[in-house]
Write an enzyme that holds these catalytic residues in place. Sequence first.
Site, PDB file in Angstrom:
ATOM      1  N   LYS A 171      94.915 -23.639 -44.007  1.00 41.32           N
ATOM      2  CA  LYS A 171      96.043 -22.698 -43.991  1.00 41.32           C
ATOM      3  C   LYS A 171      97.361 -23.398 -44.301  1.00 41.32           C
ATOM      4  O   LYS A 171      98.273 -22.786 -44.851  1.00 41.32           O
ATOM      5  CB  LYS A 171      96.095 -21.934 -42.665  1.00 41.32           C
ATOM      6  CG  LYS A 171      94.918 -20.979 -42.534  1.00 41.32           C
ATOM      7  CD  LYS A 171      95.206 -19.754 -41.695  1.00 41.32           C
ATOM      8  CE  LYS A 171      94.043 -18.769 -41.841  1.00 41.32           C
ATOM      9  NZ  LYS A 171      94.139 -17.604 -40.992  1.00 41.32           N
ATOM     10  N   LYS A 213      85.131 -19.366 -48.309  1.00 37.67           N
ATOM     11  CA  LYS A 213      84.869 -18.263 -47.372  1.00 37.67           C
ATOM     12  C   LYS A 213      85.508 -16.961 -47.861  1.00 37.67           C
ATOM     13  O   LYS A 213      86.601 -16.995 -48.430  1.00 37.67           O
ATOM     14  CB  LYS A 213      85.464 -18.659 -46.014  1.00 37.67           C
ATOM     15  CG  LYS A 213      85.197 -17.674 -44.896  1.00 37.67           C
ATOM     16  CD  LYS A 213      85.845 -18.119 -43.588  1.00 37.67           C
ATOM     17  CE  LYS A 213      87.138 -17.412 -43.330  1.00 37.67           C
ATOM     18  NZ  LYS A 213      87.604 -17.420 -41.945  1.00 37.67           N
ATOM     19  N   LYS A 263      90.062 -12.131 -45.450  1.00 39.40           N
ATOM     20  CA  LYS A 263      90.820 -10.893 -45.674  1.00 39.40           C
ATOM     21  C   LYS A 263      92.179 -11.147 -46.316  1.00 39.40           C
ATOM     22  O   LYS A 263      92.753 -10.256 -46.934  1.00 39.40           O
ATOM     23  CB  LYS A 263      90.947 -10.090 -44.378  1.00 39.40           C
ATOM     24  CG  LYS A 263      91.566 -10.808 -43.208  1.00 39.40           C
ATOM     25  CD  LYS A 263      91.729  -9.846 -42.040  1.00 39.40           C
ATOM     26  CE  LYS A 263      90.969 -10.254 -40.799  1.00 39.40           C
ATOM     27  NZ  LYS A 263      91.393 -11.517 -40.197  1.00 39.40           N
TER      28      LYS A 263
END
Length: 332
Positions: A115, A197, A200
């Site tokens: 992230k 992965k 969303k």
Amino acid sequence: MFQDKKVVFSGVQPSGNLTIGNYLGAIKNFSTFSEEYHCFYCVVDMHAITVRQVPADLRRRTYETLALYMAAGLDPKKNTLFVQSHVPAHAELGWMLNCFTMFGELSRMTQFKDKSQKHADNINAGLFTYPTLMAADILLYQTELVPVGVDQKQHLELARDIAQRFNGLYSDTFVVPEGYIAQTGMKIMSLAEPTAKMSKSDPNPNAIVYILDSKDDILRKFKRAVTDSGCEVRAGEGKDGINNLMTIYRCFTGKTNEEIEAEFAGRGYGDFKLAVGEACADALAPVREEYTRLIADKAYLESVMKEGAEAAAYCARKTISKVNRKLGFVTL
Ligand code: AQP
């Protein structure tokens, strides 16, 4: 904490529209624990703000995530369904646990590294200490079992380490939780980049199948899914796209890899992709239908949130009081 039943806790961030990764890795499995365990299922909005959110979207998605929990089979009478920011004890314990979590441990978290790369302009302290807040979410309810996708395994290990460290220093305070990773769920990968992965918050909508996508969108996305230059439907090394589609098909149909390989022998990738899309759309149709009914009733969703928050806060308070005492805080 509950004399009769052991505790299950899990949560989902309202940080985007929920994907079949969230569904297969987590939500679909939640209701299987409702009878045997006391279940707390939380919409973890405080985690979501570790990445910038548009306030109106965050608010809307909080309702949507709760409605999806229920549409996926969670009965609010049998499960405590609530929103994280409605129970301030999460932040309270999160702070305390920060003081028992090492900088080096947090630095090793792969989600933080991923992230930080994705949000290089906003590497905030919350992103760094996200796993400590997650540990607080879990430990607050004396949780025995945490159903999560395999991507959360590292965070769960850290929660266990923190619990053991605290218990070692101050005598038994927290139940040391176990992860529950559904065998079928595993890790659902992006349809556009099957080594990553499915997330969303991925900006490429073709990489993701949302739980609430229409049947047409689902079929179109699977049709476009990245595979390889071969044509035989067979699991194997270097066949990330096909392996991922086989996982998804397995999850929705309950078939084994051998059965899938036999079913599609000599039929090529096109037929297989269509079948995966059909199986996914058919399985999600009742969830979408129930969701549409629930999301129209905001007052009902708010009553569920309120009742859930009260029940959760009551249990959380007991742990906070215990931790306050152990740490030496003056209690009045
Ligand atoms: N692709 C996935 N495969 C299997 N399980 C998954 N989960 C998420 N993606 C997959 C599981 O869903 C639960 C809720 O996840 P979360 O919203 O708390 O956080 P996340 O893992 O960071 O999910 P996303 O979709 O990747 O969100 P963003 O893009 O906001 O970071 C967890 O149990 C997770 O394992």
